[in-house]
Design an enzyme around this catalytic site. Structure first.
Site, PDB file in Angstrom:
ATOM      1  N   ALA A 192       3.517  -3.493  10.828  1.00  0.00           N
ATOM      2  CA  ALA A 192       2.113  -3.566  10.402  1.00  0.00           C
ATOM      3  C   ALA A 192       1.185  -3.615  11.608  1.00  0.00           C
ATOM      4  O   ALA A 192       0.721  -2.576  12.100  1.00  0.00           O
ATOM      5  CB  ALA A 192       1.918  -4.763   9.498  1.00  0.00           C
ATOM      6  N   ARG A 193       0.979  -4.796  12.113  1.00  0.00           N
ATOM      7  CA  ARG A 193       0.139  -4.998  13.294  1.00  0.00           C
ATOM      8  C   ARG A 193       0.601  -6.275  13.980  1.00  0.00           C
ATOM      9  O   ARG A 193       1.038  -7.214  13.315  1.00  0.00           O
ATOM     10  CB  ARG A 193      -1.328  -5.208  12.895  1.00  0.00           C
ATOM     11  CG  ARG A 193      -2.127  -3.931  12.723  1.00  0.00           C
ATOM     12  CD  ARG A 193      -2.364  -3.209  14.053  1.00  0.00           C
ATOM     13  NE  ARG A 193      -3.164  -2.023  13.874  1.00  0.00           N
ATOM     14  CZ  ARG A 193      -2.687  -0.806  13.599  1.00  0.00           C
ATOM     15  NH1 ARG A 193      -1.397  -0.615  13.456  1.00  0.00           N
ATOM     16  NH2 ARG A 193      -3.507   0.225  13.479  1.00  0.00           N
ATOM     17  N   GLU A 234      -0.182  -6.487  22.398  1.00  0.00           N
ATOM     18  CA  GLU A 234       0.502  -5.327  22.962  1.00  0.00           C
ATOM     19  C   GLU A 234      -0.436  -4.536  23.884  1.00  0.00           C
ATOM     20  O   GLU A 234      -1.632  -4.520  23.637  1.00  0.00           O
ATOM     21  CB  GLU A 234       1.058  -4.422  21.843  1.00  0.00           C
ATOM     22  CG  GLU A 234       0.019  -3.847  20.907  1.00  0.00           C
ATOM     23  CD  GLU A 234       0.633  -3.093  19.720  1.00  0.00           C
ATOM     24  OE1 GLU A 234       1.459  -3.659  19.001  1.00  0.00           O
ATOM     25  OE2 GLU A 234       0.250  -1.925  19.528  1.00  0.00           O
ATOM     26  N   HIS A 291       5.334   0.469  19.361  1.00  0.00           N
ATOM     27  CA  HIS A 291       4.320   0.937  18.398  1.00  0.00           C
ATOM     28  C   HIS A 291       4.404   2.456  18.197  1.00  0.00           C
ATOM     29  O   HIS A 291       3.460   3.193  18.489  1.00  0.00           O
ATOM     30  CB  HIS A 291       2.909   0.533  18.852  1.00  0.00           C
ATOM     31  CG  HIS A 291       1.910   0.514  17.720  1.00  0.00           C
ATOM     32  ND1 HIS A 291       0.838  -0.342  17.683  1.00  0.00           N
ATOM     33  CD2 HIS A 291       1.826   1.259  16.585  1.00  0.00           C
ATOM     34  CE1 HIS A 291       0.122  -0.121  16.574  1.00  0.00           C
ATOM     35  NE2 HIS A 291       0.705   0.859  15.901  1.00  0.00           N
ATOM     36  N   GLY A 319       5.587   3.846  15.121  1.00  0.00           N
ATOM     37  CA  GLY A 319       5.876   4.072  13.704  1.00  0.00           C
ATOM     38  C   GLY A 319       5.480   5.458  13.203  1.00  0.00           C
ATOM     39  O   GLY A 319       6.178   6.056  12.390  1.00  0.00           O
ATOM     40  N   GLY A 376       0.853  -1.190   0.000  1.00  0.00           N
ATOM     41  CA  GLY A 376       0.000   0.000   0.000  1.00  0.00           C
ATOM     42  C   GLY A 376       0.884   1.233   0.000  1.00  0.00           C
ATOM     43  O   GLY A 376       2.053   1.202  -0.406  1.00  0.00           O
ATOM     44  N   ARG A 377       0.303   2.338   0.495  1.00  0.00           N
ATOM     45  CA  ARG A 377       1.041   3.612   0.442  1.00  0.00           C
ATOM     46  C   ARG A 377       2.347   3.540   1.227  1.00  0.00           C
ATOM     47  O   ARG A 377       3.390   4.031   0.780  1.00  0.00           O
ATOM     48  CB  ARG A 377       0.165   4.737   1.003  1.00  0.00           C
ATOM     49  CG  ARG A 377      -0.943   5.120   0.052  1.00  0.00           C
ATOM     50  CD  ARG A 377      -2.014   5.912   0.760  1.00  0.00           C
ATOM     51  NE  ARG A 377      -2.835   5.049   1.591  1.00  0.00           N
ATOM     52  CZ  ARG A 377      -4.140   5.172   1.774  1.00  0.00           C
ATOM     53  NH1 ARG A 377      -4.781   6.149   1.198  1.00  0.00           N
ATOM     54  NH2 ARG A 377      -4.809   4.339   2.544  1.00  0.00           N
TER      55      ARG A 377
END
Ligand code: DGY
Length: 336
Positions: free
Chosen positions: A239-240, A269, A287, A289, A156-157
């Site tokens: 990502a996740r 998390e 987390h 990012g 994706g972006r």
């Protein structure tokens, strides 16, 4: 009567003030993490909410808060929100894409580089006073980033922005795997080549995971996938949590089936798999990012714009900038 909204996590005070200009606002400056029953209690009488990844918005919550019209989530990812359940009840969902693309790509690249070049591991060594001899030939030798093969899972972006950094900044060969292949001009723009997942795993020197979380991406990288990677490879997950099987990764790192990992997101998390905490060859971040000041402000501002417009206020009344389920907007109940 003014509409009431809830801001579930602490945010920039001036952005909360923008909401106050339009609504009665209940916020959470102490940044307490509410359980779902606590969240439901605070949502009573609220027609809109500015939410975050820590808030689970599902059918149970929606049924207990039938007056809710708009859930405006901070973050490009919205796997904490059951969009289908929201759509079925006429609740608008929005997210905050685009404003965080480059900041998150910068971070993914930084985490990959820190992992490849063993930056945090060597810093811990230095701080612990263990650096007693200079210049040993193999001290913290890692793997090169420039000129190596960058693999991207999820194009994706953010994936494309990482690809551009790798191809144009570091002379990397970029390969990717995605649900669908990008258009030729988009591929050309980030000098990336589409490959199947097996090729991606087998050929990447540095694999970065950027795929959104869903039932189908759960454990997209697990024991079998890790075994297909080079023993010299690194894996970075921005990502996740849940896209990578953290327990399987800890085993792979311990056994040396890959060289190292960089993780910004975790299953469950803020709790981190203890076996990962015990590994030296993993760089761990909480987390962050998208965590630059300007990007976090831009995300909060976009979220507020969405909430204000979704509830029929401001210059874009009725036209929130980044709806996830825009079909809800054509229904007459979305304004308050
Ligand atoms: C996002 O935007 O999805 C980030 O991970 C913050 O949750």
């Amino acid at each position: 009567m003014r509409a009431s909204v809830l801001v579930t996590r602490a945010s920039f005070p001036d952005i909360v003030d923008r909401l106050r200009a339009n609504f009665d606002v209940t916020d959470n400056p102490e940044d307490t993490i509410w359980t779902q029953p606590e969240l439901i209690a605070r949502l009573q009488g609220k027609v809109g909410a500015m939410t975050a990844g820590s808030d689970r918005i599902d059918a149970t919550l929606l049924d207990a808060c039938p007056q809710l019209k708009a859930v405006c989530n901070i973050g490009v990812g919205y796997n904490n929100v059951d969009v289908e359940a929201c759509t079925a009840r006429g609740v608008l969902v929005t997210n905050t894409p685009d404003v965080l693309t480059d900041t998150t790509a910068d971070f993914g690249f930084a985490l990959m580089m820190a992992t490849a070049r063993r930056i945090t591991e060597s810093e811990h060594f230095l701080r612990a006073g263990e650096w007693t001899k200079t210049g040993r030939y193999d001290m913290f030798v890692g793997s090169d980033v420039h000129g190596s093969t960058l693999g991207i899972l999820g194009m994706g972006r953010i994936g494309q922005a990482i690809a551009r950094r790798g191809a144009f900044g570091f002379g990397m060969r970029v390969i990717y795997h995605n649900r669908s292949q990008l258009a030729p001009d988009v591929e050309e723009g980030c000098r990336a080549r589409y490959v199947d997942k097996e090729t991606l795993l087998r050929e990447s020197d540095h694999l970065i995971v950027v795929v959104p979380y869903s039932a189908s991406s759960n454990h997209a990288i697990g024991t079998a996938e890790l075994k297909q990677m080079k023993s010299s490879a690194t894996l970075t997950n921005i990502a996740r949590g849940g896209v990578v099987d953290d327990a399987a990764l800890a085993v792979a790192l311990n056994e040396g089936s890959i060289a190292a990992a960089g993780l910004d997101v975790f299953e469950g998390e803020p709790v981190v798999c203890p076996a990962l905490l015990a590994q030296k060859n993993v760089v761990l971040t909480p987390h962050i990012g998208s965590a630059s000041v300007s990007t976090r402000r831009a995300m909060a501002a976009l979220c507020a714009d969405n909430l204000i417009a979704a509830l029929g206020h401001g210059a874009s009344a009725g036209k929130p900038p980044t709806p996830v389920n825009p079909q809800v907007l054509t229904r007459p109940t979305a304004t308050a």
